[in-house]
Design an enzyme around this catalytic site. Structure first.
Site, PDB file in Angstrom:
ATOM      1  N   GLU A  97      31.164 -26.459   8.494  1.00  0.00           N
ATOM      2  CA  GLU A  97      30.197 -27.079   7.587  1.00  0.00           C
ATOM      3  C   GLU A  97      29.569 -25.998   6.713  1.00  0.00           C
ATOM      4  O   GLU A  97      29.492 -24.831   7.096  1.00  0.00           O
ATOM      5  CB  GLU A  97      29.144 -27.812   8.444  1.00  0.00           C
ATOM      6  N   ASP A  98      29.124 -26.406   5.534  1.00  0.00           N
ATOM      7  CA  ASP A  98      28.460 -25.440   4.658  1.00  0.00           C
ATOM      8  C   ASP A  98      27.019 -25.191   5.109  1.00  0.00           C
ATOM      9  O   ASP A  98      26.561 -24.057   5.163  1.00  0.00           O
ATOM     10  CB  ASP A  98      28.501 -25.911   3.187  1.00  0.00           C
ATOM     11  N   ASP A 101      21.161 -29.210   7.737  1.00  0.00           N
ATOM     12  CA  ASP A 101      19.787 -29.376   7.250  1.00  0.00           C
ATOM     13  C   ASP A 101      19.042 -30.308   8.208  1.00  0.00           C
ATOM     14  O   ASP A 101      18.496 -29.862   9.214  1.00  0.00           O
ATOM     15  CB  ASP A 101      19.871 -29.922   5.818  1.00  0.00           C
ATOM     16  N   PHE A 150      16.306 -25.555  -1.317  1.00  0.00           N
ATOM     17  CA  PHE A 150      17.577 -26.147  -1.731  1.00  0.00           C
ATOM     18  C   PHE A 150      18.451 -25.033  -2.314  1.00  0.00           C
ATOM     19  O   PHE A 150      18.062 -24.361  -3.265  1.00  0.00           O
ATOM     20  CB  PHE A 150      17.375 -27.257  -2.762  1.00  0.00           C
ATOM     21  N   ARG A 163      29.146 -24.831  -7.515  1.00  0.00           N
ATOM     22  CA  ARG A 163      29.993 -24.514  -6.354  1.00  0.00           C
ATOM     23  C   ARG A 163      30.716 -23.185  -6.537  1.00  0.00           C
ATOM     24  O   ARG A 163      31.068 -22.520  -5.571  1.00  0.00           O
ATOM     25  CB  ARG A 163      31.058 -25.608  -6.149  1.00  0.00           C
TER      26      ARG A 163
END
Ligand code: 5GP
Length: 173
Positions: A97-98, A101, A150, A163
């Site tokens: 996963e990036d 959160d 964020f 990206r």
């Protein structure tokens, strides 16, 4: 554009940490073929660097997930846009996963994959924002723990942009 982005983690720091993660993951599973399951789209760049840092046999699978719908806050709803192309029963699996959160996406995906009977199911996330957690998720390998900001870059987007940044940046509107 430049005034809304502030570098948080450099490309060099990312590369060094991924080399460590790759060695650690292989050391924990020395003799296994590892099925690496990338959660699209955000993890595609992390995936590409991570698999090259894991020596030995690795398989790659993709799982398409949409959760943010273009905004900067989690909707909590997880939508599978592309499922795995093969069985994972009996395999050593590593979900890539990036960022974790709220944890809602990973909680959903881990439950969904666990019922398919993998021998091992672990989670690696490039980034972890623990301060925003709504459900506890076992992240086995974490690249970097970051504050509740964020972030974009290195695969992470805002409305499909950013990206391609080679580093991770804090986005502030
Ligand atoms: P969670 O379900 O843990 O709240 O969120 C997981 C997903 O939300 C991540 O895979 C990622 O797509 C998105 N996300 C969470 N935080 C951020 C962030 O800071 N930046 C970006 N670009 N996406 C994020």
């Amino acid at each position: 554009m430049a005034d809304t982005l502030k570098a948080l983690i450099t490309a060099e720091e990312i590369a060094a940490r991924i080399a460590e993660l790759g060695r650690q993951i292989r050391a924990d599973h020395p003799d296994d073929t590892i099925t690496v399951i990338a959660v699209l789209k955000g993890s595609f760049i992390f995936l590409a660097d991570l698999v090259r840092a894991i020596p030995g046999n690795v398989r790659v699978e993709f799982l398409g997930v949409a959760s943010y719908h273009g905004g900067t806050h989690s909707s909590g709803a997880v939508q599978i846009t592309q499922d795995l192309r093969s069985e994972i029963r009996g395999q050593v699996c590593l979900l890539v996963e990036d960022i974790v959160d709220t944890g809602l996406t990973m909680d959903y995906l881990l439950r969904m994959l666990e019922v398919r009977g993998p021998k091992v199911l672990k989670l690696v996330s490039l980034l972890d924002k623990p301060s925003n957690r709504e459900t506890s998720v076992p992240v086995d390998y974490v690249g970097f723990t970051i504050p509740d900001e964020f972030v974009v870059g290195y695969g992470l987007d805002l409305g499909e942009l950013y990206r391609n940044l080679p580093y991770v940046a804090v986005y502030s509107p």
